[in-house]
Design a protein around this motif. Structure first.
Motif, short mmCIF file in Angstrom:
data_model
loop_
_atom_site.label_atom_id
_atom_site.label_comp_id
_atom_site.label_asym_id
_atom_site.label_seq_id
_atom_site.Cartn_x
_atom_site.Cartn_y
_atom_site.Cartn_z
N LYS A 248 0.82 -1.20 0.00
CA LYS A 248 0.00 0.00 0.00
C LYS A 248 0.87 1.27 0.00
CE LYS A 248 -3.71 -2.57 0.64
NZ LYS A 248 -4.67 -2.80 -0.47
N THR A 250 2.32 4.74 1.20
CA THR A 250 2.49 5.27 2.55
C THR A 250 3.26 6.58 2.49
OG1 THR A 250 3.36 4.79 4.76
CG2 THR A 250 4.63 3.97 2.92
N GLU A 251 2.98 7.45 3.45
CA GLU A 251 3.66 8.74 3.54
C GLU A 251 4.70 8.76 4.66
OE1 GLU A 251 3.34 11.20 1.45
OE2 GLU A 251 1.67 10.34 0.30
N ASP A 252 4.42 8.00 5.74
CA ASP A 252 5.27 8.08 6.93
C ASP A 252 6.22 6.89 7.02
OD1 ASP A 252 3.25 6.29 7.26
OD2 ASP A 252 2.84 6.77 9.35
N TYR A 272 5.91 2.72 -0.76
CA TYR A 272 4.89 1.68 -0.57
C TYR A 272 5.35 0.77 0.57
CZ TYR A 272 3.45 3.20 -5.22
OH TYR A 272 3.05 3.95 -6.30
N GLN A 273 4.38 0.27 1.31
CA GLN A 273 4.72 -0.54 2.48
C GLN A 273 3.79 -1.74 2.56
OE1 GLN A 273 4.82 1.78 6.10
NE2 GLN A 273 6.53 0.58 6.88
#
Length: 480
Positions: A248, A250-252, A272-273
């Motif tokens: 997905k 991800t920003e952090d 992406y994580q």
């Protein structure tokens, strides 16, 4: 080897025939099983309503069912010995999926059997388990004990199991313990998670009686632990990426600052994580898997079950040059060392170091389980002297380490998969960073727990894949 295979085959048949019996050889009573695993009706109905309404702030519904259950003169509800909920991918297992769903509903009530096409695991975690926790907050000891004892069954392939484990893992992050342990009914093709925890590699042919046995073992089986691994993909922004279900945006998230990056980073990054439980790989094996998945999606009538899937997969392997195309004739088939650098933290070390990628390797696999590709062990059963020489430890699913091995051309991979030889051992590690930079080819293929994707890579800026251990472990019910 043939005698061992025949013995293994006979054992699997014997175990399947015993499907309707406990380990002690006593036939399981349907009524007794229902009593042990079925929640009281008021809890089943309340949980179902909470999931349907998707309102985790609603306390009126809980209060209404609580008042009904504890009305003057009513029998005090008692918690089941081993409450179970099942998530079933009814599209898995060929024609058995819908039949198994009906059988499960017959054994434990339809409110405790969730079809993944209707109810997602995170919805059960967010609304269903929250509902039980609200009952407990009202002083309902039956709901409190039910919540503490509840166990989960994942009926599907490895992807389904991983999806459910990931959603249950959110409970740990939220401080909502205990996290329910998970058992498995194998409905997929490889079923490596299922094999690793004693649930077998295929759906038993006497599935009606075997279903009772499986639920009994879920209720009583011991708990094992399973490592999981966080994968961070960091790439230059602007490239289009069709991500698999388990990865997905991800920003952090950021790369480990202890390892310096050689060269400049682009001004904007796309991150992406995701989490995996079995393996992550780069190279030809992922390319074959990617082509197979697209073929199956375009022509689903070709894949009607595990056997046909494996035949199609084998045929597709040949067409991709995994076997027959000389390495020098096609840049796509050259060794991964042309586009990839590998950095790791080895066993008993907290420092990053670069590990050379053998020039012959066309696929690199990072493996967590002792089962891969439908029950094979490509890492092998290594002797103590070899382990000591290489600085390795014996591999387990809960040891905090990943095994990194390489596959060469398809012939080498075939020999590894029939366990005539071991794969090319590269390292055993607690953290990994792959750095990819385009050369003569501008894309790579990757897969995570059987979900493949095509990864664009850039000539000017590197793409990074960093893998670190999730700080808590999943709980698995051992089916042996």
């Amino acid at each position: 080897m043939d005698s061992r295979r025949r013995s293994s085959g006979r054992s699997s048949v014997v175990e399947s025939i015993k499907g309707g019996f406990t380990l002690a050889g006593v036939r399981i009573s349907k009524e007794e099983l229902q009593r042990r695993i079925t929640m009281p009706e008021y809890l089943r109905l309340a949980v179902r309503e909470a999931i349907q309404t998707k309102d985790d702030t609603d306390t009126d519904t809980v209060k209404r069912y609580f008042d009904m259950a504890y009305a003057p003169g009513a029998d005090i509800p008692q918690p089941p010995e081993a409450p179970i909920v099942v998530f079933i991918n009814s599209k898995s297992g060929g024609r058995h999926g819908p039949q198994l769903k009906a059988r499960l509903q017959e054994l434990m009530g339809e409110e405790q059997v969730f079809d993944l096409s209707v109810v997602k695991p995170h919805e059960f975690v967010q609304y269903g388990l929250s509902c039980l926790e609200k009952f407990a907050a009202l002083g309902d000891s039956c709901a409190k004990v039910t919540r503490e004892r509840i166990r989960v069954v994942a009926a599907g392939g490895d992807g389904t199991v991983g999806w459910i484990l990931g959603c249950l893992g959110e409970l740990k992050k939220q401080g909502r313990e205990p996290v329910p342990p998970t058992g498995i009914i194998p409905l997929g093709t490889g079923n490596d998670l299922s094999r690793s925890f004693g649930w077998g590699g295929s759906f038993p042919f006497n599935w009606k009686s075997a279903t009772k046995s499986i639920l009994d073992r879920v209720a009583t089986g011991p708990i094992n632990r399973l490592d999981s691994w966080n994968l961070l993909l960091s790439m230059p922004a602007g490239e289009k990426l069709e991500t698999p279900h388990s990865l997905k945006p991800t920003e952090d998230a950021s790369l480990d600052q202890e390892l310096d990056i050689d060269g400049e980073l682009p001004k904007k990054l796309s991150n992406y994580q995701g989490v995996y439980y079995n393996y992550f790989s780069i190279g030809m094996d992922a390319q074959v898997a990617y082509g197979f998945h697209h073929l199956r999606n375009e022509k689903p009538y070709l894949a009607q079950g595990p056997i046909s899937n494996k035949l199609i997969y084998s045929g597709y392997s040949c067409t991709q040059g995994w076997f027959f195309t000389p390495c020098s004739s096609d840049p796509c088939l050259r060794g991964l060392n042309n586009i990839l650098r590998l950095y790791v933290k080895k066993v008993s070390s907290s420092k990053w170091e670069q590990v050379p990628v053998p020039s012959s390797v066309r696929s690199i696999v990072t493996l967590n389980l002792p089962s891969y590709g439908g029950g094979r062990n490509p890492w092998g059963h290594l002797k103590p002297d070899y382990l000591e020489k290489r600085g390795f430890v014996e591999a387990h699913a809960d040891d905090g380490y990943l095994e990194i091995f390489g596959l060469k051309q398809g012939w080498h991979a075939s020999m590894v998969m029939v366990e005539l030889i071991s794969a090319k051992h590269i390292a055993q590690v607690s953290a990994i960073r792959f750095e990819l930079r385009a050369g003569e080819w501008d894309e790579a293929y990757m897969q995570m727990d059987g979900e493949p994707w095509k990864q664009p890579i850039n000539k000017e800026y590197s793409t990074f894949v960093e893998i670190t251990r999730v700080p808590f472990q999943s709980l698995m019910v051992n089916g042996k």
